[in-house]
Design a protein around this motif. Structure first.
Motif, PDB file in Angstrom:
ATOM      1  N   LEU A 144      -7.617   2.316   5.550  1.00  0.00           N
ATOM      2  CA  LEU A 144      -7.060   2.256   4.409  1.00  0.00           C
ATOM      3  C   LEU A 144      -7.412   1.381   2.919  1.00  0.00           C
ATOM      4  O   LEU A 144      -7.236   0.644   3.109  1.00  0.00           O
ATOM      5  CB  LEU A 144      -5.622   2.431   4.860  1.00  0.00           C
ATOM      6  CG  LEU A 144      -5.308   2.992   3.473  1.00  0.00           C
ATOM      7  CD1 LEU A 144      -4.679   4.616   2.727  1.00  0.00           C
ATOM      8  CD2 LEU A 144      -3.053   2.640   3.520  1.00  0.00           C
ATOM      9  N   TYR A 145      -8.036   1.320   1.796  1.00  0.00           N
ATOM     10  CA  TYR A 145      -8.118   0.527   0.797  1.00  0.00           C
ATOM     11  C   TYR A 145      -7.068   0.899   0.189  1.00  0.00           C
ATOM     12  O   TYR A 145      -6.728   2.260   0.138  1.00  0.00           O
ATOM     13  CB  TYR A 145      -9.963   0.958   0.431  1.00  0.00           C
ATOM     14  CG  TYR A 145     -10.650   1.037   1.271  1.00  0.00           C
ATOM     15  CD1 TYR A 145     -11.399   0.294   1.822  1.00  0.00           C
ATOM     16  CD2 TYR A 145     -11.439   2.425   1.692  1.00  0.00           C
ATOM     17  CE1 TYR A 145     -13.353   0.390   2.382  1.00  0.00           C
ATOM     18  CE2 TYR A 145     -12.413   2.092   3.029  1.00  0.00           C
ATOM     19  CZ  TYR A 145     -13.304   0.805   2.851  1.00  0.00           C
ATOM     20  OH  TYR A 145     -14.753   1.234   3.353  1.00  0.00           O
ATOM     21  N   TYR A 146      -7.182   0.059  -0.421  1.00  0.00           N
ATOM     22  CA  TYR A 146      -5.657  -0.309  -1.063  1.00  0.00           C
ATOM     23  C   TYR A 146      -6.236  -1.384  -2.765  1.00  0.00           C
ATOM     24  O   TYR A 146      -6.695  -1.881  -2.719  1.00  0.00           O
ATOM     25  CB  TYR A 146      -4.660  -0.465  -0.470  1.00  0.00           C
ATOM     26  CG  TYR A 146      -4.588  -1.885   0.324  1.00  0.00           C
ATOM     27  CD1 TYR A 146      -3.746  -3.029  -1.108  1.00  0.00           C
ATOM     28  CD2 TYR A 146      -4.576  -2.862   0.792  1.00  0.00           C
ATOM     29  CE1 TYR A 146      -3.961  -4.551  -0.651  1.00  0.00           C
ATOM     30  CE2 TYR A 146      -4.978  -3.982   1.295  1.00  0.00           C
ATOM     31  CZ  TYR A 146      -4.303  -4.742   1.199  1.00  0.00           C
ATOM     32  OH  TYR A 146      -4.240  -5.959   1.229  1.00  0.00           O
ATOM     33  N   ASN A 147      -5.698  -0.713  -3.960  1.00  0.00           N
ATOM     34  CA  ASN A 147      -5.915  -1.210  -5.320  1.00  0.00           C
ATOM     35  C   ASN A 147      -4.569  -2.402  -5.633  1.00  0.00           C
ATOM     36  O   ASN A 147      -3.512  -1.478  -5.293  1.00  0.00           O
ATOM     37  CB  ASN A 147      -5.982   0.203  -5.843  1.00  0.00           C
ATOM     38  CG  ASN A 147      -5.934  -0.732  -7.403  1.00  0.00           C
ATOM     39  OD1 ASN A 147      -5.791  -1.954  -7.685  1.00  0.00           O
ATOM     40  ND2 ASN A 147      -7.075  -0.399  -8.446  1.00  0.00           N
ATOM     41  N   LEU A 188      -4.194   8.904  -4.058  1.00  0.00           N
ATOM     42  CA  LEU A 188      -4.925   8.117  -3.408  1.00  0.00           C
ATOM     43  C   LEU A 188      -6.750   9.800  -2.791  1.00  0.00           C
ATOM     44  O   LEU A 188      -6.018  10.548  -3.745  1.00  0.00           O
ATOM     45  CB  LEU A 188      -3.888   9.610  -0.964  1.00  0.00           C
ATOM     46  CG  LEU A 188      -4.729   9.506  -0.226  1.00  0.00           C
ATOM     47  CD1 LEU A 188      -5.476   8.189   0.564  1.00  0.00           C
ATOM     48  CD2 LEU A 188      -4.091  10.553   0.527  1.00  0.00           C
ATOM     49  N   THR A 189      -7.071   9.128  -2.845  1.00  0.00           N
ATOM     50  CA  THR A 189      -8.738   9.471  -2.871  1.00  0.00           C
ATOM     51  C   THR A 189      -9.286   9.866  -1.377  1.00  0.00           C
ATOM     52  O   THR A 189      -9.417   8.434  -0.562  1.00  0.00           O
ATOM     53  CB  THR A 189      -9.569   9.190  -3.425  1.00  0.00           C
ATOM     54  OG1 THR A 189     -11.094   9.631  -3.794  1.00  0.00           O
ATOM     55  CG2 THR A 189      -9.771   7.583  -3.443  1.00  0.00           C
ATOM     56  N   TYR A 190      -9.529  11.014  -1.289  1.00  0.00           N
ATOM     57  CA  TYR A 190     -10.946  11.081   0.442  1.00  0.00           C
ATOM     58  C   TYR A 190     -11.578  12.299  -0.161  1.00  0.00           C
ATOM     59  O   TYR A 190     -11.648  13.362  -1.025  1.00  0.00           O
ATOM     60  CB  TYR A 190     -10.247  11.311   1.420  1.00  0.00           C
ATOM     61  CG  TYR A 190      -8.953  12.325   1.635  1.00  0.00           C
ATOM     62  CD1 TYR A 190      -9.308  13.444   2.200  1.00  0.00           C
ATOM     63  CD2 TYR A 190      -7.836  12.037   1.534  1.00  0.00           C
ATOM     64  CE1 TYR A 190      -8.594  14.648   2.193  1.00  0.00           C
ATOM     65  CE2 TYR A 190      -6.645  13.333   1.618  1.00  0.00           C
ATOM     66  CZ  TYR A 190      -7.528  14.794   2.030  1.00  0.00           C
ATOM     67  OH  TYR A 190      -6.748  15.750   2.464  1.00  0.00           O
ATOM     68  N   ALA A 191     -12.133  12.282   0.497  1.00  0.00           N
ATOM     69  CA  ALA A 191     -13.120  13.815   0.235  1.00  0.00           C
ATOM     70  C   ALA A 191     -12.837  15.381   0.670  1.00  0.00           C
ATOM     71  O   ALA A 191     -13.006  15.461   1.428  1.00  0.00           O
ATOM     72  CB  ALA A 191     -14.719  13.497   1.288  1.00  0.00           C
ATOM     73  N   ASN A 268     -11.430   6.036   3.595  1.00  0.00           N
ATOM     74  CA  ASN A 268     -12.640   6.742   4.044  1.00  0.00           C
ATOM     75  C   ASN A 268     -13.399   5.271   4.951  1.00  0.00           C
ATOM     76  O   ASN A 268     -12.723   4.721   5.532  1.00  0.00           O
ATOM     77  CB  ASN A 268     -13.349   5.869   2.582  1.00  0.00           C
ATOM     78  CG  ASN A 268     -14.812   6.333   2.817  1.00  0.00           C
ATOM     79  OD1 ASN A 268     -15.167   7.257   3.465  1.00  0.00           O
ATOM     80  ND2 ASN A 268     -15.793   6.758   1.003  1.00  0.00           N
ATOM     81  N   GLY A 269     -14.449   5.153   5.139  1.00  0.00           N
ATOM     82  CA  GLY A 269     -15.162   4.610   6.616  1.00  0.00           C
ATOM     83  C   GLY A 269     -15.117   3.136   6.095  1.00  0.00           C
ATOM     84  O   GLY A 269     -15.446   2.826   5.022  1.00  0.00           O
ATOM     85  N   VAL A 270     -15.226   2.574   7.273  1.00  0.00           N
ATOM     86  CA  VAL A 270     -15.694   1.230   6.767  1.00  0.00           C
ATOM     87  C   VAL A 270     -16.700   0.550   6.463  1.00  0.00           C
ATOM     88  O   VAL A 270     -17.094  -0.298   5.632  1.00  0.00           O
ATOM     89  CB  VAL A 270     -15.238   0.578   8.633  1.00  0.00           C
ATOM     90  CG1 VAL A 270     -14.185   0.447   8.871  1.00  0.00           C
ATOM     91  CG2 VAL A 270     -16.601   1.385   9.799  1.00  0.00           C
TER      92      VAL A 270
END
Length: 425
Positions: A144-147, A188-191, A268-270
């Motif tokens: 989980l990436y976060y801004n 939240l974004t993912y593909a 998203n992936g590492v």
């Protein structure tokens, strides 16, 4: 005396022009391109420099179905490589097709490795019936990436600027709602329109409920697993209905939403860690960011993961010479012991002595999400699962339409169950 000197000089001249001892040539096939490809090429160059008696000749091929089709064909006719990169999620199919040779205890000893050097989850994914068929090189998962911009002043950012307070589904959705109020266009974004992006999120939500997609290699969504899968799809659908995730986003668009500062979170992936670091280093990233393992939002800590590994393919009816096999294992052992440099691509080293080293623990944000290596959940052990498989096709063809409102979650899961079970019957 003069004749003796002449003879000695002639002998030295002859020795000088004799060819050096031929290196053992090892053919390697991999599917690494982009940043991974650059790092792999650098590692190979250093290995060759340090091992004049072994020459690695590498060929990079197209990732996915083309790679694995070529491996299967070459194994049958004995025209494949001596060693290759391999996704552990594809191991069950590889064993069905009989394209891999066992990595024996003697092989590991020749590489200076032991089974206990590797994380148990990765080792299990690389094994079958107590036998090892590949050597895990990394563990790559979604995180989980976060801004931090959208979380400042909320309960979800602590005094040190680290993500906090997401302990269940309700708190995660509260964080997304707060981010939307602060101006995040897509919290939240993912593909959402790609097989990999949809499957990895769906499978993580299923695994966090203790659910299994395929049991015993051939039973799809048995027992209460169908209800758990439905809950996962319903959750992803609600995120769409609330306007928290993008509409039919392909992979590049899903990444751009986060890097451009429009999304508060990204699953998203590492492998996108180098992208974030590069943008930050060049001043093209307009916000502070972090990355953590996907929080436990469905009941238990679990995260979709896979591993790149090294495997030795079958060579038709030929057997690899002991000298060649020793060279192959020397190469694999060296790569494992130098995998800190591979970790710069965001991956978690599967080789524990590197993952537990002070150098890796100083690597951020990698060290922050590294504990997920203990709770990583690999794709189902089935011939229809793994990257570029029918399971991934079902994610984009059935689950993705459902989360966009084109069919009820329960109907989508029932169709996926029927389709996948049909492939196993």
């Amino acid at each position: 005396m003069r004749k003796l000197k002449v003879l000695l000089a002639a002998s030295m001249t002859m020795l000088a022009i004799l060819p050096a001892q031929a290196a053992e040539t090892v053919a390697l096939w991999d599917f690494f391109v982009g940043g991974d490809g650059v790092r792999m090429k650098a590692l190979l160059a250093d290995f060759n420099k340090e091992h004049p008696d072994i020459k690695i000749e590498a060929t990079s091929l197209e990732w996915g179905v083309p790679f694995y089709t070529k491996v299967r064909t070459s194994a049958a006719v004995g025209q494949g490589p001596d060693v290759m990169s391999y996704h552990l999620s594809r191991l069950p199919l590889a064993l069905t097709e009989k394209v891999l040779t066992e990595v024996t205890p003697d092989d590991l000893a020749a590489a200076g490795l032991k089974k206990e050097d590797f994380f148990p989850n990765a080792l299990e994914a690389a094994s079958d019936g107590g036998k090892l068929y590949a050597v895990p090189f990394d563990i790559h998962s979604v995180v989980l990436y976060y801004n931090k911009t959208y979380l400042k002043g909320t309960e979800f950012l602590d005094a040190n600027g680290n993500l906090t307070g997401i302990t269940d589904l309700a708190s995660f959705e509260k964080a997304m709602a707060a981010a939307k109020e602060k101006g995040s266009a897509t919290p939240l974004t993912y593909a959402t329109g790609d097989d990999g992006g949809v499957f990895r999120v769906f499978y993580t939500l299923l695994a966090q409920q203790g659910g299994e997609l395929i049991t015993n290699g051939n039973e799809v969504l048995t027992g209460d697993n169908e209800a758990k899968a439905t809950k996962a799809v319903e959750t992803m659908t609600r995120w769409h209905e609330q306007g928290w995730q993008p509409e039919q986003a392909l992979y590049p668009a899903s990444v751009a939403l986060f890097t451009s500062g429009q999304s508060a979170f990204s699953i998203n992936g590492v492998w996108e860690v180098p992208t974030m670091k590069d943008l930050q280093a060049t001043g093209r990233l307009g916000f502070e960011w972090g990355a953590v393992e996907v929080p436990n939002i469905m009941g238990q800590q679990a995260t979709w993961a896979d591993s790149h590994a090294f495997a030795i393919p079958v060579q038709g009816d030929r057997t690899m010479s002991p000298e060649k096999r020793k060279a192959v294992m020397t190469f694999i052992g060296w790569m494992e012991k130098n995998s800190l440099r591979w970790a710069e691509a965001g991956h978690i080293p599967a080789y524990k002595p590197v993952a537990e080293s002070a150098e890796y623990k100083a690597m951020q944000p990698n060290a922050t999400y590294a504990p997920l290596a203990e709770t990583a959940v690999y794709d189902p052990r089935s011939k229809i699962a793994g990257v570029a498989s029918p399971v991934y096709d079902a994610a984009v063809n059935i689950i993705s339409p459902a989360i966009h409102g084109y069919m009820p979650a329960a109907d989508a899961v029932a169709q996926m169950k029927s389709d996948l079970q049909g492939l196993l019957n």
